[in-house]
Design a protein around this motif. Structure first.
Motif, PDB file in Angstrom:
ATOM      1  N   HIS A   6       0.784  -1.237   0.000  1.00 16.74           N
ATOM      2  CA  HIS A   6       0.000   0.000   0.000  1.00 16.74           C
ATOM      3  C   HIS A   6       0.816   1.286   0.000  1.00 16.74           C
ATOM      4  O   HIS A   6       0.226   2.377  -0.091  1.00 16.74           O
ATOM      5  CB  HIS A   6      -0.948   0.009   1.205  1.00 16.74           C
ATOM      6  N   PHE A   7       2.147   1.205   0.099  1.00 17.02           N
ATOM      7  CA  PHE A   7       2.916   2.448   0.136  1.00 17.02           C
ATOM      8  C   PHE A   7       2.782   3.234  -1.165  1.00 17.02           C
ATOM      9  O   PHE A   7       2.578   4.459  -1.156  1.00 17.02           O
ATOM     10  CB  PHE A   7       4.389   2.167   0.432  1.00 17.02           C
ATOM     11  N   VAL A   8       2.901   2.561  -2.303  1.00 22.40           N
ATOM     12  CA  VAL A   8       2.842   3.263  -3.588  1.00 22.40           C
ATOM     13  C   VAL A   8       1.484   3.941  -3.794  1.00 22.40           C
ATOM     14  O   VAL A   8       1.435   5.146  -4.090  1.00 22.40           O
ATOM     15  CB  VAL A   8       3.176   2.312  -4.755  1.00 22.40           C
ATOM     16  N   PRO A   9       0.345   3.235  -3.625  1.00 14.35           N
ATOM     17  CA  PRO A   9      -0.932   3.951  -3.783  1.00 14.35           C
ATOM     18  C   PRO A   9      -1.150   5.025  -2.722  1.00 14.35           C
ATOM     19  O   PRO A   9      -1.784   6.056  -3.002  1.00 14.35           O
ATOM     20  CB  PRO A   9      -1.986   2.833  -3.696  1.00 14.35           C
ATOM     21  N   ALA A  10      -0.633   4.823  -1.504  1.00 18.50           N
ATOM     22  CA  ALA A  10      -0.789   5.854  -0.473  1.00 18.50           C
ATOM     23  C   ALA A  10      -0.002   7.103  -0.837  1.00 18.50           C
ATOM     24  O   ALA A  10      -0.500   8.239  -0.684  1.00 18.50           O
ATOM     25  CB  ALA A  10      -0.308   5.317   0.881  1.00 18.50           C
ATOM     26  N   ALA A  11       1.220   6.921  -1.342  1.00 21.31           N
ATOM     27  CA  ALA A  11       2.000   8.080  -1.772  1.00 21.31           C
ATOM     28  C   ALA A  11       1.345   8.758  -2.975  1.00 21.31           C
ATOM     29  O   ALA A  11       1.341   9.990  -3.083  1.00 21.31           O
ATOM     30  CB  ALA A  11       3.425   7.644  -2.106  1.00 21.31           C
ATOM     31  N   HIS A  12       0.774   7.946  -3.855  1.00 20.00           N
ATOM     32  CA  HIS A  12       0.094   8.503  -5.031  1.00 20.00           C
ATOM     33  C   HIS A  12      -1.131   9.310  -4.615  1.00 20.00           C
ATOM     34  O   HIS A  12      -1.480  10.320  -5.268  1.00 20.00           O
ATOM     35  CB  HIS A  12      -0.303   7.375  -5.974  1.00 20.00           C
ATOM     36  N   ASP A  13      -1.799   8.901  -3.520  1.00 19.55           N
ATOM     37  CA  ASP A  13      -2.931   9.682  -2.995  1.00 19.55           C
ATOM     38  C   ASP A  13      -2.511  11.106  -2.639  1.00 19.55           C
ATOM     39  O   ASP A  13      -3.330  12.036  -2.680  1.00 19.55           O
ATOM     40  CB  ASP A  13      -3.504   9.009  -1.745  1.00 19.55           C
ATOM     41  N   HIS A  14      -1.241  11.272  -2.256  1.00 18.08           N
ATOM     42  CA  HIS A  14      -0.747  12.595  -1.867  1.00 18.08           C
ATOM     43  C   HIS A  14      -0.102  13.328  -3.040  1.00 18.08           C
ATOM     44  O   HIS A  14       0.563  14.355  -2.840  1.00 18.08           O
ATOM     45  CB  HIS A  14       0.261  12.458  -0.723  1.00 18.08           C
ATOM     46  N   GLY A  15      -0.271  12.793  -4.262  1.00 19.67           N
ATOM     47  CA  GLY A  15       0.225  13.478  -5.444  1.00 19.67           C
ATOM     48  C   GLY A  15       1.601  13.055  -5.910  1.00 19.67           C
ATOM     49  O   GLY A  15       2.123  13.606  -6.884  1.00 19.67           O
ATOM     50  N   MET A  16       2.221  12.074  -5.243  1.00 24.34           N
ATOM     51  CA  MET A  16       3.540  11.635  -5.658  1.00 24.34           C
ATOM     52  C   MET A  16       3.421  10.726  -6.885  1.00 24.34           C
ATOM     53  O   MET A  16       2.581   9.837  -6.911  1.00 24.34           O
ATOM     54  CB  MET A  16       4.240  10.873  -4.519  1.00 24.34           C
ATOM     55  N   PRO A  17       4.225  10.927  -7.928  1.00 26.01           N
ATOM     56  CA  PRO A  17       4.177  10.040  -9.089  1.00 26.01           C
ATOM     57  C   PRO A  17       4.486   8.594  -8.711  1.00 26.01           C
ATOM     58  O   PRO A  17       5.269   8.332  -7.790  1.00 26.01           O
ATOM     59  CB  PRO A  17       5.260  10.610 -10.011  1.00 26.01           C
ATOM     60  N   VAL A  18       3.860   7.665  -9.437  1.00 27.69           N
ATOM     61  CA  VAL A  18       4.047   6.246  -9.134  1.00 27.69           C
ATOM     62  C   VAL A  18       5.508   5.854  -9.255  1.00 27.69           C
ATOM     63  O   VAL A  18       6.042   5.091  -8.427  1.00 27.69           O
ATOM     64  CB  VAL A  18       3.166   5.384 -10.070  1.00 27.69           C
ATOM     65  N   THR A  19       6.196   6.352 -10.276  1.00 20.44           N
ATOM     66  CA  THR A  19       7.606   5.982 -10.445  1.00 20.44           C
ATOM     67  C   THR A  19       8.456   6.469  -9.275  1.00 20.44           C
ATOM     68  O   THR A  19       9.378   5.779  -8.836  1.00 20.44           O
ATOM     69  CB  THR A  19       8.153   6.570 -11.755  1.00 20.44           C
ATOM     70  N   ALA A  20       8.135   7.638  -8.739  1.00 17.20           N
ATOM     71  CA  ALA A  20       8.883   8.151  -7.592  1.00 17.20           C
ATOM     72  C   ALA A  20       8.621   7.303  -6.355  1.00 17.20           C
ATOM     73  O   ALA A  20       9.553   6.964  -5.603  1.00 17.20           O
ATOM     74  CB  ALA A  20       8.504   9.612  -7.322  1.00 17.20           C
ATOM     75  N   ALA A  21       7.350   6.949  -6.130  1.00 18.73           N
ATOM     76  CA  ALA A  21       7.023   6.108  -4.969  1.00 18.73           C
ATOM     77  C   ALA A  21       7.661   4.732  -5.089  1.00 18.73           C
ATOM     78  O   ALA A  21       8.181   4.177  -4.100  1.00 18.73           O
ATOM     79  CB  ALA A  21       5.509   5.983  -4.838  1.00 18.73           C
ATOM     80  N   ALA A  22       7.631   4.145  -6.296  1.00 22.44           N
ATOM     81  CA  ALA A  22       8.263   2.840  -6.496  1.00 22.44           C
ATOM     82  C   ALA A  22       9.769   2.932  -6.290  1.00 22.44           C
ATOM     83  O   ALA A  22      10.392   2.003  -5.758  1.00 22.44           O
ATOM     84  CB  ALA A  22       7.946   2.319  -7.898  1.00 22.44           C
ATOM     85  N   SER A  23      10.368   4.030  -6.690  1.00 24.24           N
ATOM     86  CA  SER A  23      11.805   4.207  -6.474  1.00 24.24           C
ATOM     87  C   SER A  23      12.135   4.282  -4.990  1.00 24.24           C
ATOM     88  O   SER A  23      13.170   3.785  -4.550  1.00 24.24           O
ATOM     89  CB  SER A  23      12.288   5.473  -7.194  1.00 24.24           C
ATOM     90  N   LEU A  24      11.253   4.892  -4.210  1.00 24.01           N
ATOM     91  CA  LEU A  24      11.469   4.924  -2.763  1.00 24.01           C
ATOM     92  C   LEU A  24      11.429   3.514  -2.175  1.00 24.01           C
ATOM     93  O   LEU A  24      12.233   3.177  -1.299  1.00 24.01           O
ATOM     94  CB  LEU A  24      10.413   5.806  -2.091  1.00 24.01           C
ATOM     95  N   LEU A  25      10.484   2.685  -2.653  1.00 26.69           N
ATOM     96  CA  LEU A  25      10.462   1.292  -2.197  1.00 26.69           C
ATOM     97  C   LEU A  25      11.751   0.577  -2.581  1.00 26.69           C
ATOM     98  O   LEU A  25      12.270  -0.247  -1.822  1.00 26.69           O
ATOM     99  CB  LEU A  25       9.262   0.557  -2.799  1.00 26.69           C
TER     100      LEU A  25
END
Length: 440
Positions: free
Chosen positions: A269-288
């Motif tokens: 759920h981290f990627v969709p949660a970050a995306h809820d706050h406007g973060m691009p999916v690629t950026a959230a996936a890179s954080l993972l």
């Protein structure tokens, strides 16, 4: 003193003794296991990237998609103890090769699905069964058979392989999903699993005796044991025996919380949660993926610590620090990556699966030869906890429009796990047989 003709003939009749290799074969087996776990890690990297694309294309709720992921996670855990017993019956190589093929088939078939039950069948059941058959019980079995010395370190390295695979696959898969859709990403996972099968079949060996060696750090050569029949019966017997001890329930409970706060929550759920706050999916996936980098460091270090410090105290520290970090996460999510979020990624990554080496060590300490199978059952609790949160996290997001309550609840559970770890009793330490000089 001159030798008699009979002694000379007997000497000449002896087969030549094989030269001891400069690098023990156990290290090459561990290397193959590491590569295998990396190649299979794609299946664990993809679910968090599928939630939004499947919701958009098919209109499936996040709870429904989370349910399919939860089936995958539950079977991943429930299959593990039987897989450990199957490895004793049929050998590591056969079981792992079949598991990788099953993962590839399940991931490949998802590209044809049109109904949600097909997601549950392909990704939930097939990929879950395949991944469970080569889960952390695989790492525990390889470590127990091939190593006497350096067990904690090797366990940490093999556990880190999943994080290394996450590092390799997450950025790649996120780019594929964003530019080409989720189907090519699923096929990438299938191809990666199949690509590892030849390495397993040609290079992996089931037991040191297969190549005429003693385990690394062992005093003496041990013949290969006969195949153990009744794999399912042995797995169930080990469960009933271990379940009569309080240690088993404490380990199972803490590891369930471990799964809930990692695979079930952050990985799903981290990627969709970050995306809820406007973060691009690629950026959230890179954080993972960055979490995966620091997870490698943290898990290898944890293996080193496990060889030197009390495993139960290490677990208490790990769970306490993880809970603290999760409590702060809702305040850190934003549309960009800022320094406090980067600090969370480093801190949480060091703790991601650092709990595995001390948990395996406690299973080995308390349950001896059945330690790998008992760990399989403890891992089942890990995945049940992960499955519950993967499903409930999606339901909470659908109902509340936010993941905040899930982050806070997981942080509180980690504090409970820290206390449970300290309650585990330490067995009387028996003297470890002194290892004979071995080559590295």
């Amino acid at each position: 003193m001159t030798q008699t003709p009979q002694l000379a003939a007997a000497r000449d009749a002896r087969p030549p003794q094989p030269r001891r290799p400069r690098v023990h074969r156990a290290w090459s087996v561990a290397a193959v296991a590491f590569v295998t776990l990396i190649g299979a890690a794609g299946f664990a990297s993809l679910p968090s990237l599928l939630i939004d694309p499947l919701h958009t294309e098919f209109g499936w709720s996040r709870g429904m998609i989370g349910f399919a992921v939860s089936v995958n996670l539950a079977l991943y855990g429930l299959t593990a103890p039987f897989a450990a017993a199957l490895m004793d019956r049929f050998g590591i190589r056969r079981v792992v090769a079949c598991a990788l093929t099953t993962i590839a088939v399940g991931a490949g078939l998802t590209v044809f699905m049109t109904q949600s039950w097909q997601l549950v069948l392909c990704w939930g059941v097939l990929v879950g069964l395949g991944s469970g058959s080569m889960a952390l019980a695989f790492a525990a079995t390889v470590t127990n058979r091939w190593f006497v010395a350096r067990r904690g370190l090797v366990t940490g390295v093999l556990t880190a392989a999943g994080a290394a695979g996450q590092l390799v696959f997450l950025p790649l898969l996120s780019v594929i999903v964003e530019h080409s859709g989720w189907r090519p990403a699923a096929l990438t996972v299938a191809c990666a699993a199949l690509a590892v099968v030849p390495f397993v079949w040609l290079l992996l060996r089931d037991h040191p005796a297969d190549v005429g060696l003693a385990a690394y750090g062992a005093e003496a050569f041990v013949p290969k044991p006969a195949p153990v029949p009744g794999a399912a019966r042995r797995a169930v017997k080990a469960l009933f025996s271990a379940s009569r001890t309080g240690t088993f329930w404490l380990l199972g409970g803490t590891f369930a919380i471990c799964g809930a706060s990692t695979n079930g929550l952050v990985k799903t759920h981290f990627v969709p949660a970050a995306h809820d706050h406007g973060m691009p999916v690629t950026a959230a996936a890179s954080l993972l993926a960055v979490i995966g980098i620091f997870d490698i460091v943290g898990t290898v270090a944890s293996g080193w610590f496990t060889d030197r410090f009390s495993p139960r105290r290490l677990l208490a520290v790990y769970y306490g620090l993880r809970g603290l970090s999760l409590m702060f996460l809702p305040m850190l999510l934003a549309d960009t990556v800022h320094p406090p979020m980067a600090l969370f990624i480093v801190f949480y990554g060091l703790d991601w699966v650092a709990t595995v080496p001390p948990t395996i060590a406690l299973c080995r300490e308390h349950y001896g030869d059945d330690g790998a199978i008992v760990f399989g059952w403890v891992l089942a609790s890990h995945q049940v906890g992960a499955a519950l949160v993967a499903f409930l996290g999606g339901v909470a997001r659908d109902a509340l429009g936010s993941y905040d309550v899930v982050w806070y609840s997981s942080g509180a559970l980690c504090a409970v796990a820290a206390l449970m770890s300290l309650v585990i009793r330490q067995r009387g330490v028996t003297a470890t047989p002194a290892a004979t000089p071995v080559t590295v």
